[in-house]
Motif scaffolding. Structure first.
Motif, short mmCIF file in Angstrom:
data_model
loop_
_atom_site.label_atom_id
_atom_site.label_comp_id
_atom_site.label_asym_id
_atom_site.label_seq_id
_atom_site.Cartn_x
_atom_site.Cartn_y
_atom_site.Cartn_z
N UNK A 137 37.82 95.76 -32.28
CA UNK A 137 38.80 94.81 -32.82
C UNK A 137 38.10 93.83 -33.77
N UNK A 138 36.91 93.37 -33.39
CA UNK A 138 36.17 92.44 -34.23
C UNK A 138 35.74 93.09 -35.54
N UNK A 139 35.28 94.33 -35.45
CA UNK A 139 34.88 95.05 -36.67
C UNK A 139 36.06 95.25 -37.60
N UNK A 140 37.20 95.66 -37.04
CA UNK A 140 38.40 95.89 -37.85
C UNK A 140 38.91 94.60 -38.48
N UNK A 141 38.63 93.47 -37.82
CA UNK A 141 39.09 92.17 -38.34
C UNK A 141 38.18 91.64 -39.45
N UNK A 157 37.37 88.91 -25.09
CA UNK A 157 38.66 89.58 -25.16
C UNK A 157 39.03 89.80 -26.62
N UNK A 158 39.70 90.91 -26.89
CA UNK A 158 40.22 91.15 -28.23
C UNK A 158 41.29 90.13 -28.60
N UNK A 159 41.90 89.50 -27.61
CA UNK A 159 42.92 88.49 -27.90
C UNK A 159 42.34 87.28 -28.61
N UNK A 160 41.06 87.01 -28.43
CA UNK A 160 40.43 85.91 -29.16
C UNK A 160 40.40 86.22 -30.65
N UNK A 161 40.10 87.47 -31.00
CA UNK A 161 40.10 87.87 -32.40
C UNK A 161 41.49 87.72 -32.99
N UNK A 162 42.49 88.17 -32.26
CA UNK A 162 43.87 88.10 -32.74
C UNK A 162 44.32 86.66 -32.93
N UNK A 203 42.80 85.14 -35.98
CA UNK A 203 43.54 85.65 -37.13
C UNK A 203 44.87 84.92 -37.28
N UNK A 204 45.57 84.69 -36.17
CA UNK A 204 46.83 83.94 -36.20
C UNK A 204 46.63 82.55 -36.80
N UNK A 205 45.51 81.94 -36.46
CA UNK A 205 45.23 80.59 -36.96
C UNK A 205 44.78 80.60 -38.42
N UNK A 206 44.50 81.77 -38.97
CA UNK A 206 44.06 81.87 -40.36
C UNK A 206 42.64 81.39 -40.58
N UNK A 207 41.81 81.41 -39.52
CA UNK A 207 40.44 80.89 -39.63
C UNK A 207 39.39 81.97 -39.38
N UNK A 208 39.81 83.18 -39.18
CA UNK A 208 38.86 84.23 -38.83
C UNK A 208 37.77 84.38 -39.88
#
Length: 243
Positions: free
Chosen positions: A86-90, A55-60, A63-68
């Motif tokens: 979403x993963x590529x954009x992140x 899910x794209x929500x895992x990427x988000x 990112x929220x956790x600041x660990x991406x």
């Protein structure tokens, strides 16, 4: 023209609304779940062969956790094209898409020859068990439940009224849990009102709870992706406006 109801969580609901409106389909969003990032412990990235995203929500949430950035150097195997984008954009450098559902992702991992270990950041409530599906292949998966999709308590009054009077004639459902929540929250609709609503479902699994709740006008997308849902929405809209 009758409106369609988009039930996806944000920000995906706005993407779907924009695509429907580009097809000249009037639509309203009523997200049935809200994402909450969880403070779950995360494994260090060392030693993983890849990150698996369902899910794209895992990427988000990463990112929220600041660990991406800690995991961005790892290859990514995504369940579908939207999650892959979403993963590529992140910032993930090497991303591939299974362009389908969980079974397609499992098959892509099998073909890849990866034996793991794989890191799978995911939701508290999962529609499928990736680790269990990969166990027969001898692939080890480290699962971390890093977000929760929390159900809303009630449909907005205006939406429930529009479903009852037929001004909202179709509902788009993208996940089994969304379908379960909708069936519960639409419990006040009488049998005739349920029969009138066209339910547009991403897959057969999504349709299951709606059949159990006695929604009869159920259509399935040809493939489990957004493009196929838009094709289905356009076909239903034309059917509703046909003389």
């Amino acid at each position: 023209m009758m409106r369609m109801l988009v039930t996806r969580p944000e920000p995906d609901a706005q993407v779907t609304l924009a695509r429907l409106r580009a097809l000249d389909i009037e639509a309203t969003a009523a997200p049935l779940m809200v994402r909450e990032t969880l403070d779950a412990s995360l494994p260090p990235p060392d030693g993983f062969a890849a990150v698996v995203l369902t899910s794209a929500n895992a990427v988000r949430s990463l990112s929220d956790r600041g660990v991406l950035a800690d995991y961005a150097h790892l290859p990514v195997l995504a369940v579908g094209d939207r999650t892959a984008r979403e993963a590529e954009e992140a910032g993930f450098a090497k991303v591939s898409s299974a362009a389908g559902a969980l079974s397609d992702l499992v098959n892509a991992i099998r073909i890849s020859g990866l034996k793991g270990p794989l890191f799978h950041p995911t939701a508290r409530h999962q529609s499928g068990d990736l680790a269990k599906a990969l166990a027969p292949l001898g692939v080890m998966v480290a699962t971390a439940k890093i977000y929760d999709m929390v159900a809303i308590e009630a449909l907005p009054d205006a939406v429930l009224a529009a479903l009852a009077d037929g001004s909202i004639g179709s509902v788009l459902a993208y996940s089994r849990r969304t379908a379960e929540i909708f069936a519960t929250l639409a419990g006040a609709l009488d049998p005739a009102q349920r029969r009138r609503i066209a339910m547009l479902c991403l897959s057969e699994a999504v349709a299951g709870p709606l059949l159990e709740a006695h929604f009869h006008r159920i259509s399935l997308a040809d493939r489990p992706d957004e493009d196929a849902m838009m094709t289905l929405a356009l076909a239903v809209a034309r059917e509703q406006t046909a003389p």
